[in-house]
Design an enzyme around this catalytic site. Structure first.
Site, short mmCIF file in Angstrom:
data_model
loop_
_atom_site.label_atom_id
_atom_site.label_comp_id
_atom_site.label_asym_id
_atom_site.label_seq_id
_atom_site.Cartn_x
_atom_site.Cartn_y
_atom_site.Cartn_z
N GLU A 60 0.81 -1.21 0.00
CA GLU A 60 0.00 0.00 0.00
C GLU A 60 0.84 1.26 0.00
OE1 GLU A 60 -2.44 -3.37 1.26
OE2 GLU A 60 -0.51 -2.60 1.99
N HIS A 129 -8.22 -5.69 10.67
CA HIS A 129 -8.93 -5.59 9.39
C HIS A 129 -10.27 -4.87 9.54
CE1 HIS A 129 -6.07 -8.80 8.69
NE2 HIS A 129 -6.33 -8.79 7.40
#
Length: 324
Positions: A60, A129
């Site tokens: 990312e 998450h």
């Protein structure tokens, strides 16, 4: 008017913007060959080709940074994150670079990037998450934070976000992807910074964003049927820019407020909204402002316990009954 899913609405928005503007590209993990981790980008690789829909490695920091650089040169990237939790490794790029480039260039360089993906709990995927970082994003001048609750808003806000010249952080909810709403066939755009009154009411205002809007509407239905309380439900739609006018108009009408969010309570979005109402509409309040948020702990892995951690209709109803 068609009844389509939140997922389909996002897919349509992306396809329409890819068609409208050749500078729009989609980059992210599994967006191309796999049609997206949540199938939001399904069919777009086949239609637009691998120069417009690009798979990125699981890095990312790398691909978000690349997208920011591309946006500074005139490209309009839409970056997909598998979870918004994964954006944390790219916070230097998002918060330190994307948010500041226009200011530090004296307005000469724009950063028209959209970073999108799910930001929610409730799916038993654990604490790493399940973050809802809209409060972090909204705390950063230069960034815009969008949290649509319905398919109609998801499509219209996505189109507006892609066309915006500022970096827009677009936060979805995996639980909503299969939910259906009515969406017009004709093209439309929902402007950023404009809240929506999802249900008119006179006794109390419930203010929410994201999936909490759905929970608030369920709570409002229960309040009408079982408690003879007519609640108004205001959907923020975007956190920053924030539509203070619509919030204050509703508060002045109903004189009672309950704020609902999936975010944690400490320094949450609703803390800011409560402060704003206290400052600008205190004389209109008949009772203290009440809040319903996620229980202040990391996301619980156990599905039964995680359901208790997040706001639901029952918790909202109970809070409303204490507020009036």
């Amino acid at each position: 008017m068609r009844n389509i899913t939140y997922r389909q609405a996002l897919n349509e928005a992306l396809a329409e913007e890819l068609t409208r503007d050749e500078n729009v590209v989609i980059i992210g993990e599994e967006v191309a060959q796999f049609d997206g981790a949540y199938k939001v980008t399904e069919g777009l690789l086949k239609k637009f080709g691998d120069k417009r829909v690009v798979d990125a490695p699981i890095s990312e920091a790398g691909f978000i940074g690349m997208g920011i650089g591309a946006s500074m040169l005139g490209i309009r990237p839409v970056m997909e994150l598998m979870f918004w939790s994964f954006a944390y490794v790219a916070f230097d790029q998002i918060i330190n670079n994307a948010a500041n480039v226009r200011y530090m260039s004296g307005g000469l360089i724009h950063c028209p990037i959209v970073v999108r993906g799910p930001a929610n709990g409730g799916t038993a995927v654990g604490a790493t998450h399940s973050h809802t970082p809209e409060n972090f994003i909204a705390n950063t001048p230069g960034l815009k934070a969008v949290c649509p609750a319905t398919a109609y808003d998801a499509k219209g806000l996505m189109k507006a976000s892609i066309r915006d010249n500022d970096p827009v952080m677009f936060m979805e909810n995996t639980i909503l992807y299969n939910e259906k709403w009515d969406v017009p066939e004709e093209e439309y755009v929902v402007p950023l910074g404009k809240a929506d009154v999802k249900k008119e009411g006179k006794d109390l205002t419930i203010i929410a964003h994201g999936r909490s809007v759905v929970m608030s509407l369920k709570a409002a239905e229960i309040l009408d049927e079982k408690h003879n309380i007519n609640a108004e439900v205001v959907d923020l739609r975007s956190i920053r820019p924030l539509d203070e006018e619509t919030i204050l108009e509703s508060v002045k009408k109903t004189n009672n407020v309950v704020l609902v969010e999936e975010n944690k309570p400490f320094c949450g979005v609703d803390a800011q909204i409560a402060s704003m109402i206290q400052e600008k509409a205190f004389d209109y309040l008949d009772s203290p402002i009440k809040r319903v948020s996620a229980i202040d702990a990391p996301a619980i892995y156990s599905m039964p316990l995680e359901k208790l951690q997040l706001p639901d209709a029952e918790r909202i109803v109970n809070k409303v009954l204490k507020a009036i």
